[in-house]
Every structure is written in C-alpha cells, then in structure tokens.
Design an enzyme around this catalytic site. Structure first.
Site, PDB file in Angstrom:
ATOM      1  N   GLN A  51       2.871  -1.096  10.352  1.00 35.99           N
ATOM      2  CA  GLN A  51       2.630  -0.144   9.260  1.00 35.99           C
ATOM      3  C   GLN A  51       1.380   0.690   9.492  1.00 35.99           C
ATOM      4  OE1 GLN A  51       3.249  -3.339   6.091  1.00 35.99           O
ATOM      5  NE2 GLN A  51       3.735  -1.433   5.017  1.00 35.99           N
ATOM      6  N   CYS A 101       6.434  -1.560  -1.296  1.00 38.26           N
ATOM      7  CA  CYS A 101       5.914  -1.486   0.068  1.00 38.26           C
ATOM      8  C   CYS A 101       4.864  -0.381   0.151  1.00 38.26           C
ATOM      9  CB  CYS A 101       7.069  -1.202   1.023  1.00 38.26           C
ATOM     10  SG  CYS A 101       6.590  -1.128   2.743  1.00 38.26           S
ATOM     11  N   LEU A 102       3.773  -0.666   0.838  1.00 41.61           N
ATOM     12  CA  LEU A 102       2.735   0.347   1.004  1.00 41.61           C
ATOM     13  C   LEU A 102       3.234   1.550   1.804  1.00 41.61           C
ATOM     14  CD1 LEU A 102      -0.336  -1.977   1.700  1.00 41.61           C
ATOM     15  CD2 LEU A 102       0.258  -0.805  -0.435  1.00 41.61           C
ATOM     16  N   HIS A 143       9.373 -10.150   4.214  1.00 44.84           N
ATOM     17  CA  HIS A 143       9.215  -8.688   4.138  1.00 44.84           C
ATOM     18  C   HIS A 143       8.371  -8.190   5.314  1.00 44.84           C
ATOM     19  CE1 HIS A 143       8.397  -4.898   1.667  1.00 44.84           C
ATOM     20  NE2 HIS A 143       7.444  -4.850   2.589  1.00 44.84           N
ATOM     21  N   GLU A 144       7.253  -8.866   5.568  1.00 48.28           N
ATOM     22  CA  GLU A 144       6.341  -8.409   6.623  1.00 48.28           C
ATOM     23  C   GLU A 144       6.913  -8.663   8.020  1.00 48.28           C
ATOM     24  OE1 GLU A 144       4.122  -6.415   5.722  1.00 48.28           O
ATOM     25  OE2 GLU A 144       4.026  -6.961   3.614  1.00 48.28           O
ATOM     26  N   HIS A 147       9.126  -5.919   8.875  1.00 47.35           N
ATOM     27  CA  HIS A 147       8.391  -4.751   9.403  1.00 47.35           C
ATOM     28  C   HIS A 147       8.173  -4.872  10.904  1.00 47.35           C
ATOM     29  CE1 HIS A 147       7.343  -2.070   6.150  1.00 47.35           C
ATOM     30  NE2 HIS A 147       6.913  -3.070   5.397  1.00 47.35           N
TER      31      HIS A 147
END
Length: 176
Positions: A51, A101-102, A143-144, A147
């Site tokens: 990210q 999410c960022l 979630h991470e 990514h």
C-alpha cells in the site's frame, strides 16, 4: 519518522504481489517504523507494505481497541508486526465485518471471511511465530495478507456492490 504516501485505487501498485523479506535487518525495521507512523497518521488499524509502494511481505496492525482506553486518554497502542506472514489454516465458519481500507478512503462494505485463521510470520527481530487469531484481528490480518497478494477487499464483494462503492469514491474525489 516518515509518513509514506498511501497508494489509492486504481493505482496498479495495489495489484503487485509482494516478495518475501530475505533478511530482517535495520532497513526492514525502518520500513516497519515508517509504516506504523503512516498507519497512525491515516487513522488506520492495518497497513501492508504494498500500500506504500514497497513490494515486500510486511504488515503492521494495531487494532487500538477503544474498550482498552480511558475517556479522553491517548489511544492504547498494541502494535503487531508480521514479516513474511502466511496463512496456514482457516476455520470453516465465517464472520462478516464492515471493512474499509486506507487505499479506498472512506468506503466500506460487508465482507465475509473465515472467522479464525492460523498464521506463521517473523517479528521485527526475525523470530518465527505461529498463532491462531479470531475476531477483528483475524479479519485484519487476512485483509492485509490479501494486499500482499494483490487482492483488495472489494474483490470479495459482488460486482454490483463494487461498482456502487467505486462510484461513491469517484463522487467523493470530485467533490474535493
């Protein structure tokens, strides 16, 4: 302390598959520190290296659970570092969370994921760990890790919901 730029959809870097960290050294620890600074600055609870345009398998999470905080006190921080995290087991039962999410600012959707997961990883000293997580931590780590594999939470929802969410994001961006 460095605040890194968080990539936002549709940046192609968000679809990159991160490479394993070969050696947990001072350079990796600096990345971890910068990732925490960035995550806290953005008021997130998790951040994957992809990210912030770093294609390494590094994740930071701090759930900053409000029930652990006193009224008007500073947040209680319990930072977790996951280097080369891998899912080794998933429960058969599922839980649903309203995920955000960022990299997709201020947009949320209900996502169903396994309720528990077992993860292996290295910490910031290079020590190996294995643990089972449940609740919000299970959701956050899945979630991470997604990514790190080039997967976004929007990939887990229907095309109709994803299209609606992206239209809302475009409208939000246009409004300024």
């Amino acid at each position: 302390m460095a605040i890194l730029e968080i990539l936002e959809v549709p940046h192609p870097g968000l679809r990159a598959v991160a490479k394993p960290v070969a050696d947990v050294d001072d350079a990796v620890r600096t990345i971890v520190s910068d990732m925490f600074d960035t995550m806290y600055d953005a008021r997130g609870i998790g951040l994957a290296a992809t990210q912030v345009a770093i294609e390494q398998r590094i994740v930071v999470i701090d759930l900053q659970e409000p029930e652990n905080e006193e009224k008007d006190a500073k947040p209680v921080r319990v930072p977790h570092v996951f280097i080369n995290p891998e899912i080794v087991a998933l429960s058969e039962d599922y839980a649903s969370y309203n995920e955000g999410c960022l990299s997709i600012p201020e947009q949320y959707a209900e996502v169903e994921r396994p309720a528990r997961c077992t993860i292996t990883w290295l910490d910031d000293k290079g020590t190996a760990h294995e643990a089972e997580f449940d609740g919000l931590m299970a959701t956050a780590i899945q979630h991470e890790i997604d990514h790190l594999n080039g997967v976004l939470f929007t990939d887990h929802i229907s095309k109709l919901k994803r299209d609606m969410l992206m239209k809302k994001l475009a409208k939000q961006r246009k409004a300024g």
